[in-house]
Design a protein around this motif. Structure first.
Motif, PDB file in Angstrom:
ATOM      1  N   GLN A  16       0.851  -1.180   0.000  1.00  0.00           N
ATOM      2  CA  GLN A  16       0.000   0.000   0.000  1.00  0.00           C
ATOM      3  C   GLN A  16       0.887   1.230   0.000  1.00  0.00           C
ATOM      4  O   GLN A  16       1.870   1.311   0.727  1.00  0.00           O
ATOM      5  CB  GLN A  16      -0.895   0.022   1.244  1.00  0.00           C
ATOM      6  CG  GLN A  16      -1.986  -1.017   1.203  1.00  0.00           C
ATOM      7  CD  GLN A  16      -2.936  -0.869   2.388  1.00  0.00           C
ATOM      8  OE1 GLN A  16      -2.631  -0.194   3.354  1.00  0.00           O
ATOM      9  NE2 GLN A  16      -4.070  -1.503   2.292  1.00  0.00           N
ATOM     10  N   MET A  17       0.528   2.172  -0.867  1.00  0.00           N
ATOM     11  CA  MET A  17       1.260   3.423  -0.901  1.00  0.00           C
ATOM     12  C   MET A  17       0.307   4.529  -1.308  1.00  0.00           C
ATOM     13  O   MET A  17      -0.693   4.284  -1.968  1.00  0.00           O
ATOM     14  CB  MET A  17       2.466   3.351  -1.838  1.00  0.00           C
ATOM     15  CG  MET A  17       2.151   2.961  -3.254  1.00  0.00           C
ATOM     16  SD  MET A  17       3.543   2.906  -4.428  1.00  0.00           S
ATOM     17  CE  MET A  17       4.988   2.712  -3.513  1.00  0.00           C
ATOM     18  N   THR A  18       0.668   5.714  -0.911  1.00  0.00           N
ATOM     19  CA  THR A  18      -0.171   6.862  -1.255  1.00  0.00           C
ATOM     20  C   THR A  18       0.080   7.243  -2.715  1.00  0.00           C
ATOM     21  O   THR A  18       1.056   6.814  -3.335  1.00  0.00           O
ATOM     22  CB  THR A  18       0.160   8.076  -0.366  1.00  0.00           C
ATOM     23  OG1 THR A  18       1.490   8.504  -0.670  1.00  0.00           O
ATOM     24  CG2 THR A  18       0.010   7.746   1.108  1.00  0.00           C
ATOM     25  N   LYS A  19      -0.804   8.071  -3.223  1.00  0.00           N
ATOM     26  CA  LYS A  19      -0.648   8.563  -4.592  1.00  0.00           C
ATOM     27  C   LYS A  19       0.671   9.325  -4.728  1.00  0.00           C
ATOM     28  O   LYS A  19       1.385   9.173  -5.724  1.00  0.00           O
ATOM     29  CB  LYS A  19      -1.827   9.460  -4.949  1.00  0.00           C
ATOM     30  CG  LYS A  19      -1.769  10.030  -6.335  1.00  0.00           C
ATOM     31  CD  LYS A  19      -2.966  10.931  -6.598  1.00  0.00           C
ATOM     32  CE  LYS A  19      -2.834  11.641  -7.929  1.00  0.00           C
ATOM     33  NZ  LYS A  19      -3.915  12.579  -8.184  1.00  0.00           N
ATOM     34  N   ASP A  20       1.001  10.127  -3.741  1.00  0.00           N
ATOM     35  CA  ASP A  20       2.258  10.888  -3.774  1.00  0.00           C
ATOM     36  C   ASP A  20       3.477   9.965  -3.804  1.00  0.00           C
ATOM     37  O   ASP A  20       4.440  10.219  -4.523  1.00  0.00           O
ATOM     38  CB  ASP A  20       2.347  11.848  -2.591  1.00  0.00           C
ATOM     39  CG  ASP A  20       1.371  13.015  -2.701  1.00  0.00           C
ATOM     40  OD1 ASP A  20       0.928  13.310  -3.845  1.00  0.00           O
ATOM     41  OD2 ASP A  20       1.066  13.623  -1.670  1.00  0.00           O
ATOM     42  N   GLU A  21       3.445   8.907  -2.994  1.00  0.00           N
ATOM     43  CA  GLU A  21       4.553   7.950  -2.980  1.00  0.00           C
ATOM     44  C   GLU A  21       4.690   7.258  -4.338  1.00  0.00           C
ATOM     45  O   GLU A  21       5.792   7.084  -4.847  1.00  0.00           O
ATOM     46  CB  GLU A  21       4.352   6.904  -1.883  1.00  0.00           C
ATOM     47  CG  GLU A  21       4.504   7.446  -0.484  1.00  0.00           C
ATOM     48  CD  GLU A  21       4.095   6.437   0.579  1.00  0.00           C
ATOM     49  OE1 GLU A  21       4.684   6.493   1.675  1.00  0.00           O
ATOM     50  OE2 GLU A  21       3.193   5.610   0.327  1.00  0.00           O
ATOM     51  N   LEU A  22       3.557   6.902  -4.933  1.00  0.00           N
ATOM     52  CA  LEU A  22       3.570   6.274  -6.247  1.00  0.00           C
ATOM     53  C   LEU A  22       4.145   7.223  -7.292  1.00  0.00           C
ATOM     54  O   LEU A  22       4.971   6.840  -8.122  1.00  0.00           O
ATOM     55  CB  LEU A  22       2.156   5.840  -6.645  1.00  0.00           C
ATOM     56  CG  LEU A  22       2.005   5.183  -8.010  1.00  0.00           C
ATOM     57  CD1 LEU A  22       2.814   3.898  -8.075  1.00  0.00           C
ATOM     58  CD2 LEU A  22       0.543   4.899  -8.305  1.00  0.00           C
ATOM     59  N   GLN A  24       6.228   9.703  -6.765  1.00  0.00           N
ATOM     60  CA  GLN A  24       7.659   9.853  -6.519  1.00  0.00           C
ATOM     61  C   GLN A  24       8.436   8.682  -7.112  1.00  0.00           C
ATOM     62  O   GLN A  24       9.469   8.882  -7.762  1.00  0.00           O
ATOM     63  CB  GLN A  24       7.942   9.960  -5.019  1.00  0.00           C
ATOM     64  CG  GLN A  24       7.544  11.291  -4.418  1.00  0.00           C
ATOM     65  CD  GLN A  24       7.722  11.314  -2.900  1.00  0.00           C
ATOM     66  OE1 GLN A  24       8.001  10.296  -2.285  1.00  0.00           O
ATOM     67  NE2 GLN A  24       7.557  12.489  -2.309  1.00  0.00           N
TER      68      GLN A  24
END
Length: 98
Positions: A16-22, A24
């Motif tokens: 699971q990752m946030t949209k921002d992490e994805l 980046q």
């Protein structure tokens, strides 16, 4: 007897990752690819000759077009051994004409 061992070979790992992490992670991948492309382009620019494939790619034409240009005297290749090459200066000059 059921084989439900979690050895990772048959079970995908979900993260699971946030949209921002994805975004980046995606940006890092794109930067790496662009950097590799720039290195390849620099090494092409440093060459004095181009192979038939490189000349066709650089000029965005087919091998048939290169052959027709040879027959018409527009862009003349030369051979070194069994390989066909094109002068970098002539290829770049042809690019300016197109």
């Amino acid at each position: 007897m059921s084989n439900n061992s979690n050895n990772g070979t048959n079970n995908p790992l979900l993260v699971q990752m946030t949209k921002d992490e994805l975004m980046q992670d995606f940006e890092q991948i794109v930067r790496k690819i662009v950097s590799q492309m720039q290195v390849q382009q620099i090494s092409k620019d440093e060459k004095e000759t181009y192979t038939r494939d490189e000349a066709a790619e650089y000029l965005n034409v087919s091998h048939s077009t290169l052959h027709n240009w040879k027959k018409k005297g527009i862009l003349m290749p030369f051979k070194m051994g069994a390989k066909v090459y094109y002068s970098k200066d002539e290829v770049k000059a042809r690019l300016k004409i197109n």
